[in-house]
Design a protein around this motif. Sequence first.
Motif, PDB file in Angstrom:
ATOM      1  N   LYS B  25       0.790  -1.234   0.000  1.00  0.00           N
ATOM      2  CA  LYS B  25       0.000   0.000   0.000  1.00  0.00           C
ATOM      3  C   LYS B  25       0.821   1.283   0.000  1.00  0.00           C
ATOM      4  O   LYS B  25       1.879   1.362   0.622  1.00  0.00           O
ATOM      5  CB  LYS B  25      -0.907   0.025   1.241  1.00  0.00           C
ATOM      6  N   SER B  41       5.147   1.402  -3.736  1.00  0.00           N
ATOM      7  CA  SER B  41       3.945   0.565  -3.639  1.00  0.00           C
ATOM      8  C   SER B  41       3.852  -0.308  -4.894  1.00  0.00           C
ATOM      9  O   SER B  41       4.510  -0.028  -5.893  1.00  0.00           O
ATOM     10  CB  SER B  41       2.694   1.433  -3.483  1.00  0.00           C
ATOM     11  N   SER B 268      -2.185  -5.106   3.648  1.00  0.00           N
ATOM     12  CA  SER B 268      -3.485  -4.449   3.801  1.00  0.00           C
ATOM     13  C   SER B 268      -3.768  -4.214   5.283  1.00  0.00           C
ATOM     14  O   SER B 268      -4.124  -3.111   5.700  1.00  0.00           O
ATOM     15  CB  SER B 268      -4.582  -5.317   3.176  1.00  0.00           C
ATOM     16  N   ASP B 313      -8.777  -1.020   0.401  1.00  0.00           N
ATOM     17  CA  ASP B 313      -8.267   0.342   0.275  1.00  0.00           C
ATOM     18  C   ASP B 313      -8.961   1.252   1.295  1.00  0.00           C
ATOM     19  O   ASP B 313      -9.435   0.766   2.308  1.00  0.00           O
ATOM     20  CB  ASP B 313      -8.445   0.830  -1.170  1.00  0.00           C
TER      21      ASP B 313
END
Lengths: 421, 421
Positions: B25, B41, B268, B313
Amino acid sequence: MAAESSEKWILNVTAQTPTNIAVIKYWGKRDEDLILPINDSISVTLDPNHLCTTTSVAVSPAFTQDRMWLNGKEVSLSGGRYQNCLRELRSRASDFEDEKKGIKITKKNWEKLHVHVVSYNNFPTAAGLASSAAGLACLVFSLAKLMNVKEDHSKLSAIARQGSGSACRSLYGGFVKWIMGKEENGSDSIAVQLADEKHWDDLVIIIAVVSSRQKETSSTSGMRDSVETSPLIKHRAKEVVPKRIIEMEEVIRKRDFPAFARLTCADSNQFHAVCLDTLPPIFYMNDTSHRIISCVEKWNRHEGSPQVAYTFDAGPNAVLISHNRKAATLLLQRLLFYFPPKSDTDLNSYVIGDKTILKDAGIQEMKDVEALAPPPETKENPTQRHPGDVSYFICTRPGRGPVVLTDESQSLINPETGLPK
Amino acid sequence: MAAESSEKWILNVTAQTPTNIAVIKYWGKRDEDLILPINDSISVTLDPNHLCTTTSVAVSPAFTQDRMWLNGKEVSLSGGRYQNCLRELRSRASDFEDEKKGIKITKKNWEKLHVHVVSYNNFPTAAGLASSAAGLACLVFSLAKLMNVKEDHSKLSAIARQGSGSACRSLYGGFVKWIMGKEENGSDSIAVQLADEKHWDDLVIIIAVVSSRQKETSSTSGMRDSVETSPLIKHRAKEVVPKRIIEMEEVIRKRDFPAFARLTCADSNQFHAVCLDTLPPIFYMNDTSHRIISCVEKWNRHEGSPQVAYTFDAGPNAVLISHNRKAATLLLQRLLFYFPPKSDTDLNSYVIGDKTILKDAGIQEMKDVEALAPPPETKENPTQRHPGDVSYFICTRPGRGPVVLTDESQSLINPETGLPK
């Protein structure tokens, strides 16, 4: 010798021990057997009038084995953690003599005599309110009194620690620090009192017991997983917490509520961040927990300076620490606005503990809850109410440490049979 | 000169650009204006057949100002980020000549000519599916084609980056790395392709669009707050991510799915951990997101090796990457078991995108969903179903990068008026 006679004497002691809530969190052990933590932690002891464990312990030559009853059900004492506590206490027992009753127990007798333990929480065990901390602390404290253990509370805290880590912090009232220690044998991993419960006595605490259908990860296995898999936990323990401990001690000394609130909230959030950084990730907070945080954050921002601190342990329940009674009253109004009881709930069982806060909030019956106006800070974005998302609220405050209850009528053990009353 | 004549010619270009989902991320900028990140990323580009932005751009001496329409509504182009992209592109424009149409635009003309931009997403903008990434990438890509900008995709990515950070990764198909770069002017903060969409083409992606009533923190302000207040974010960016980037590149090269899944899930979770470590804390995942993670974790554990990776996200939607078609079929059965549509929902609009997965799963109508048996891994603990907690599912796969659509009928701009069709 009396202890080995056929006499049927039963000697018993009853004690009451508070729960505590960490404001700088304990998460992660460096030794699983001795329960040695990877960082210091600091807690507030909660008023035992609202949340405590009462434990009666008895010893008698007539007892044939160690037995324990918890909340009316017999439970096994064979677990390693109980056994560690019992062994440590027996090895520190002193001679005891009661001439009137004709009881004499030498240090050596204690090793052979069996104990009965009867324990009771004045709050639901399943609610995730640190019942094991209060329970283990009370077990150790009451047995130490029974066995005439002459160690101070700090030494007793090291024994309670081996039963349940955070139990060591329940041996004092007020604000308590658990020093992680350096010794391999754990002898210096003890709790000390930072300030007693009178030092900062305008704080008011409201606990939101949050409804949850999820089975939660036990803190024992959760913190083991975190230590093994989280890339962030070491940084937290080594770099972040030591600074926060120093800062929190200073903040408590100065009764600096805004700084106290900021640190408390930040450390609760970081503990849950580390849980999320664990493989598999651990979620203790749920949507209701998040909504409570949003409510507090929004209000604190609106006021310009924090009125309330929040902290969450290994579960979805919120512990909300208010600056003072006025802030607590305003907080309770907000909480009841966002999280009213379901319509069939009795208000009297929905807000328990110190009910005078409810009275100050001008709420006497359900229609007063229904009539609550949205808090001014929600003006721009109209908000939803969430009936049933909270099971109940407990209003309480910082409280005192363990005490022996001398009134025989408060004993949970039948003095004739040695069994639960 | 043609560009300043009163002729009414309109020159236009239409392009299609995919969205992307990061598996390592991006969270945190070191420069807010240039949009320079604090760590590299890596993302997977999603098949534009299911999720993409289509943008038509036109230029004409008749246009009096820069204008833009997004999903049928005129929006302002005056924002700094749009302006940065337009300025960068105009400065790189080349001479253009179409002798047949009698159009000649010199490099200098481009500075004065106004553009019209018409953009359309083939998925709901509000669903939090990285629409700004695809949108900005498409704006930059289509304008670059229109203006005859001769830079390669990598240079264009540095322009798109100034519009929306993660947009730079939408300039390639397959697996893409955004290199954070070192230069102060951002010239080396660019995207590069690690592998095209054919390299690992058995991956199947299912997106769960999760119903949410909460207003989410924008990622721009969220990451600013994290950089300013999270004690963990620096450690993540400096110590954790660099190692993960190296590992992820290797894992993608080798198509090592178990390692890919572990890294993707861990990163994540760590991004969301940093959000939680922010003051005030940011919650993007909700109870439904947590349940989806639990479902995947339980299944992966039960299988002994990961079948599916999850990544989230800045919102509650789950992006689930399956090892292959068979795993995706089994995943969809599980998802529909736990998260069936509300009874009044049309199954055809509940599972969209590549519907052949639904067919493989043996599901043709609502009664097939109702008849789904609990997955074998839930045997011990019977589980609840949560109708309505997911809005819909999108079945898709890794996909190609931007393309120009040469078929004039696909243009979104009326070639006579220069306005949206």
